[in-house]
Write an enzyme that holds these catalytic residues in place. Structure first.
Site, PDB file in Angstrom:
ATOM      1  CB  SER A   1      -0.911  -0.014   1.228  1.00 32.92           C
ATOM      2  OG  SER A   1      -0.129  -0.043   2.417  1.00 32.92           O
TER       3      SER A   1
ATOM      4  CG  HIS B   1     -41.746  20.987 -13.055  1.00 36.27           C
ATOM      5  ND1 HIS B   1     -42.022  19.672 -12.811  1.00 36.27           N
ATOM      6  CD2 HIS B   1     -42.440  21.685 -12.118  1.00 36.27           C
ATOM      7  CE1 HIS B   1     -42.869  19.576 -11.790  1.00 36.27           C
ATOM      8  NE2 HIS B   1     -43.139  20.779 -11.343  1.00 36.27           N
TER       9      HIS B   1
ATOM     10  CB  SER C   1     -15.329  24.566 -31.258  1.00 33.75           C
ATOM     11  OG  SER C   1     -15.311  24.230 -32.629  1.00 33.75           O
TER      12      SER C   1
ATOM     13  CE  LYS D   1     -19.953  23.566 -28.963  1.00 35.78           C
ATOM     14  NZ  LYS D   1     -19.928  22.301 -29.678  1.00 35.78           N
TER      15      LYS D   1
ATOM     16  CG  ASN E   1     -17.668  23.089 -25.674  1.00 36.24           C
ATOM     17  OD1 ASN E   1     -18.776  23.378 -26.114  1.00 36.24           O
ATOM     18  ND2 ASN E   1     -16.691  22.605 -26.422  1.00 36.24           N
TER      19      ASN E   1
ATOM     20  CD  GLU F   1     -19.606  19.842 -20.755  1.00 34.10           C
ATOM     21  OE1 GLU F   1     -20.151  19.025 -21.494  1.00 34.10           O
ATOM     22  OE2 GLU F   1     -18.702  20.623 -21.148  1.00 34.10           O
TER      23      GLU F   1
END
Lengths: 500, 500, 500, 500
Positions: free
Chosen positions: D29, D164, D285, D291, D293, D298
């Protein structure tokens, strides 16, 4: 257009700032990606060959690309190509190597035609996972074989069978061990299915919609040793069910291993003392040298938790993720690698532990008839020979056993058993009783399909060995297919370079 | 021997006390077991027929047993046979019904010959689970068909494709929907495999070691519609990998459904407004009547968590469990039933929701070209027609887009695009630009295998429909096999009873 | 405005169709909600009283509302108010009962002023969960007390202590049992913390933004027995961390129980035979009546898997859910109720099992010194009395034990031990050896804080009892607070109605 | 006694063979242990000081031990002490360093007196985990502060509130962000509780039973900065609930972060466009430079799955593990470290992302009143000013909104709204309507405790800041306590060495 370092340059001119250092550390994946450098290079070779074949890039560009890909492979194989964190992932590392003006330069910039990181990464992932799966299947085959060998040696070794961890009926060690081999055979079937769904080629799906270039996806798939393409481009880039399936198969296999491990732990306790784990898979105590801790088995149990947690991680990661590629998907690889490596290590250690274990057959025999484990056979005798209803026989024998227990006797006191039977209206001689309740005889008497009788066990072992041979053939064929594809790619690369 | 009530009587004379009330509540399983009353009776019929066939019980006993089993079935089918908690489980309930002195009585006591609750319960479990799996496969087929129908209708409906939930490239709705159908087709393959490993007969394994009675396990397996026996007796009673495999397949399927559900939630937000869920699958607000909450999709996401948790429950339950039957195994059924029922309900609702959804094709079209989604095609044009390296083209178009964005313009301002291209040394007429960046044209231009082009989508839909038909045939054949076995058992029962 | 049946009428005129039947079945929650009918009515009483107090509704409307709420409560308490599926949930059922024109009618329509289902449902949820938590804490206290009682009885009962499930050192049964009580005391602390974070009132948060009515949230919180409000309205409706915390505390507690259960299973195997589970918590075999399956313990292990899976379910359900109320949140209650009910049932059964277990003290004593378990003490003696380094002593004793083992002897052969020690240069008389390696003496010699020595154990038991008393007081105070709040609400309701 | 290399020598003479290589790899370990080298050395210093203080070892031995422990620390701090795999773990590495004949030699063999690896490893584990927990609490404090700062800036920034994922009512950005800060404040409370239960000293529990040496556990606990001892020796070595509690707190915190991350992903989609993530936390991109991201968000979602899986891993690992130390427990550390490191990295990135995000306030305002989000306020107006029942008002406004929607109008067409109201019998002037349905006014009108009104938000921010300050003080005090203990140990070490 100024270069901004790192992979930023690939996103053109708009981004004003580099990634925050914390963000770079959070988002770069060179650690997990380092397991698939070879795959990434192979993938690029196949892609480049296909682009040229389809007339999308020219022969001279192809040569430049291949030349430097070969160089990259050499560096990698010599351990000199290590992934740079600031280039974030394996793809950018390889492409950046290529596009170095001192290397393929401008030609390198043509390699990414009709390709996207979205299809490229999942191609590499599948290529690497399939190898893990084959390695695991081979390691599993070794364990199955080891179990079957030991089972075959012990087809007549009588031992107690348990339910509720209480003595139930005598069985043989061969029966016990072959049961595990039977369960693990199904694990291999699941791994094979997972392999089949893993080994489909997503390359050419591009970002998500396919491409307007006239590519030949079948060709790339063949060069990369895939069984075929995963056709739908959006499905190809967004789906990770193949990895979930692999991890589910591994989780079940590990759970089976944990049950075998648990038995090794308990069978090797002093109280039972039916097996002795070899020194090479145990640890001791400096002060109680007779003590042998079955650490291999304990750690196998623990590793099971790690693998099923990885399955859960992947399912949770994917849950409610919208379609297309999302960056979350980058985190599909660490749990997959960890599960595969955990499974491989556990299989190897379990195989070694089983191969070297000592069965203490005397102690097994001593325990086999203990705790009235043969009472069921006495009842069955009454059903069979005297035509009494099963429930009545069981009640009768139950009362008999209770009487014996209260007298501190066992079924081995055949005279007393005969007396008690006679009192209950069933005349059976003490000799006959002796024959009925002898553990070895009990085992021999089991005659139904799949029972603990040595003939049945021998047949099952033969069947399991045949299945094992088939599974091994399949694994070897799969390996051979990958090898052949690798060689065919190399041949075409050499041909293209030779034309220089 | 006095009766002590409950199933205690089955354990003979030794137990001095009844179960504690808390223990009875903790250990009885009549709730989950109520789902398999029919299976338990069928299993007993087949077992009794086999025992007689093998000469283990006599014809008259067989008749008595079958007569009262038929009666029990009638009661059950009429809803009059409800399981008594104090009899703990379905097996004791049915056996107790039979052994009632006013009913089969003594003959009933012969039914349990060469059988144990250990093999009986897992037989019932497999028989019930296989039906759930077939029902689920049929429900899944309905959803796949619904998706493919909608996809076929919208092969030309242009919409934005997303990555990172950001606009990426134009695709078609047919492409989007068929991607989900493609993923779900693999889920069916996994369910089919789970069915195959579930539908093997453990009956005759008895407690764990097989039996000394000359039973015919193949016969029972056939009468019960199984594909064959699970041979190894110990393996048969201790293994639950078939249920884990089923739950793993369901967890992956639900995860796929959750991703479709997520898209339904977001595509129906006012901001996107690309779809409208039908009133029948949504709820509203008393005060904002234009508001429509996509509750079916939200609940589907939530149900996914429940199903994968059941998989985890089963894996954790099995982890490190020693061999043979342990009482822990009783708790294998609740998570399995709940996962199956959750999956079935989700499939049904999702199918209804997809079948009735309205695609707002105008809004889809409007969004398809937004956010410079066609820039990739402009770059590809330069690669293809001008022979420039891919990376250079992408950088060039990137700069162009950045310039447009800073001017508040889009790619639809074709004149300005042409100007900027000219500045970058690439003369392309405004008309040509218009043709290149029109979303529909972009979609049409994708020509690679599996791409969003309508022809490709049509082919994929055709392939997926063919696969669906095959899968449905397999499901129907499986259903038919079960039905035929049921009828054969009934025929033999009638014959035996007729011989009275 | 026409009524459309079901709760549809609450959404006004726009919805053209009723819910699809599959959707109704999927989305209605009357099953789980039936556990909180009383809470829902109480919540409405408090809300109505507050609205009147703040001048938002008039006294006459209040009276009408309360009159029919009382009626609903009577019906519910008499078992006559059952929730209608088509009204979907408990709130709509109660409100619909009220708004019946034959009942509160128009006045009922005023009850929902300054309230939303979003805050109402989480209020009911918290109110019901807090009761479960108190019940669980009480049941846990009973188990802790039972363990401590048994521990106190067995402060001098020597038994083997295990590591790696191998004999390690002698301990006492009091030490063993009190260790579990010590662990469970921390579980109670976690449950208490979860209770504290659960018992905060979200009512008045309305849909998500609070309300423009001049409500008094403190008043409602007091009338409902809460410790205070959960202030932030958006946080109040979107957060479920209190339930996650409760389930995490329960999962850990169950894991602790599973470890105790595991020991009960193994200590009651024939091989160890150190305890005997009472008939009331075991099951037997009809044929081996001496056999006693420790089913209570086995089922407790299994239930642990169910509870931790519910925690995982809730975490997965919440993962990446956007803010505000989402319908997914409806599915927070089933896993919570199931976890609470599973924990309660397990605690009750474990308490009964521990209360009635028989410790076989002779067998414990017999095993206590087996397997050279006292070798450590011999080494420690050398360290202490002869001033040798620890490692050297351990090596010396290790060699001695190895020699004994090879001769088939144990440490109880004191003469031989003395001889071997002398050979190693350490003269110790056989009498002294006898004193050193006697298990009871080994135990007595442990003197460090928290060791297995009877005095230490007695002190720990005293401390654990004191902590238990404190925890019980806290639970009773919490119960009393709820009761007082309930009575205060009832008093105010009576007062309001009396003014009619 | 021959040395056999590796830690084998610690187990004395009996083991005939070294560990199998696969077993060594499986069981060592040093990887996870490398995080607690400093803790192991500190723990040994404190233990040695205590042994001397209690007269168990002599001053000269103490000096030898400390001298070489200091040396080891220097080596470690200089990065020169790396753990050798073949020595298996950190303890054996440090002890082996010490016992080198060229170093402390024989004296080193005295260090392990009254200690066992069982208590030593869990001491190190707790010491390292407490530091992680403090670091996490500090990182969490930074995120809370960042959220509150941004919230304070935007107390008047109107934006849509969602339920919702549909528009519900206008709120402010300050309200939105402070809701997350409120939730995270509870996460800190759970982390603080976990810290409290982690920071108890198990050292001195020895193998499981305590020791016969007269040790002073309080002294060691103080020197190591613990808040106290964990008294019961068996509980101390077998329990890992502190780690489960820590991982449960982290899992909930991560789940909260994943929900914030999800909102960042969706709020930054082009369709909503309400926020813009800074370049430093996004990727772009190459072809669509507009763009961005939101990769940080994420990846944060994805990391959540990894952390809750580690919780599940630990619970599964511990489930049904018998008492005392089992080798399985070695695998408690990898999931714990990974969860802590995942949480820390996520907090850091989320803090950076929030700190640098741009709120597009115009777009927020534009969306705030969209989708009839102010209809509730119009209904509330009628309830309040006209004394109508709530349900009737909602139905009336519902019909009005439906009428507007069918005409393609919004609530902003005040004249038409007034007309429709008049038709329904409610005369309200167009001017008044305008005032009622203006989003900013709607927000201002919310007056209830905890509502979105700026005053309420300001108060909540003030309260949350006060709580944050308190939490930070607690964290700093805890840090200071550890620091002081470290210094006191160093002081005593210096004193002991100075006496040489």
């Amino acid at each position: 257009m100024t270069e901004k370092g790192g992979s930023r340059k690939l996103w053109g001119g708009r981004f004003g700032r580099d990634l925050d250092e914390s963000m770079l550390a959070f988002s770069e994946s060179t650690g997990p990606d380092s397991r698939m450098i070879g795959e990434d290079i192979w993938g690029s070779e196949a892609h480049a060959l296909m682009l040229a074949e389809c007339g999308i890039i020219e022969a001279e560009h192809l040569r430049e690309i291949l030349r430097w890909l070969e160089k990259a492979r050499e560096e990698f194989e010599a351990g000199r190509l290590t992934l740079k964190r600031e280039l974030e992932d394996v793809h950018m590392n390889v492409e950046s190597y290529l596009r170095d003006p001192a290397q393929a330069g401008e030609a390198g910039g043509r390699l990414h035609t009709a390709r996207s990181r979205n299809d490229q990464v999942v191609t590499d992932f599948r290529m690497r996972l399939r190898v893990y799966l084959l390695d695991i299947r081979e390691a599993l085959a070794a364990l199955r074989e080891t179990l079957l060998e030991l089972a075959a040696e012990h087809a007549y070794t009588v031992m107690p069978g348990f339910t509720h961890t209480q003595h139930a009926q005598p069985i043989t060690a061969g029966f016990w061990l072959s049961a595990h081999a039977a369960g693990l055979a199904r694990d291999d079937k699941r791994l094979a299915a997972a392999y089949g769904r893993t080994n489909r080629c997503p390359l050419g799906a591009c970002a998500l919609a396919g491409t307007s270039f006239p590519i030949d996806r079948q060709l790339t798939a063949e060069l990369l040793g895939f069984d075929g393409v995963i056709t739908h481009a959006l499905d190809a880039v967004q789906s990770r069910d193949f990895a979930v399936e692999a991890l589910a198969a591994l989780s079940m296999m590990m759970t089976n291993l944990s049950r075998l491990a648990e038995e090794f732990v308990w069978f090797s306790t002093p109280a039972l003392g039916m097996i002795e784990v070899d020194d090479a898979f145990a640890t001791g105590s400096s002060i109680m040298p007779q003590k042998k801790n079955p650490c291999a088995a304990e750690l196998a149990r623990a590793r099971t938790a790690a693998v099923s947690a990885r399955l859960m991680e992947l399912l949770t990661l994917l849950k409610a993720l919208p379609g297309g590629y999302n960056r979350d998907l980058q985190n599909d690889k660490p749990p997959t690698w960890e599960a595969c490596e955990g499974a491989l290590a556990t299989l190897e250690v379990m195989t070694g532990m089983v191969r070297t274990v000592t069965l203490k057959t005397d102690r097994m025999a001593e325990l086999a008839g203990a705790e009235f484990a043969c009472a069921t056979e006495l009842a069955n005798y009454l059903v069979r020979e005297r035509g009494l209803p099963f429930r009545d026989c069981h009640e009768l024998v139950g009362s008999l056993v209770a009487a014996l227990a209260s007298e501190g006797k066992t079924l081995d006191e055949h005279e007393r058993v005969a007396e008690l039977l006679a009192e209950a209206g069933q005349e059976i001689s003490a000799e006959e009783v002796a024959e009925i309740v002898e553990p070895g005889a009990c085992v021999r008497r089991q005659q139904s399909l799949g029972s603990t009788n040595a003939d049945q066990v021998a047949e099952m072992i033969a069947d399991l060995r045949a299945a094992l041979a088939t599974d091994r053939d399949a694994t070897q064929e799969a390996h051979a297919q990958l090898q052949a594809a690798r060689e065919e790619t190399a041949r075409r690369v050499a041909q293209a370079l030779g034309g220089r």
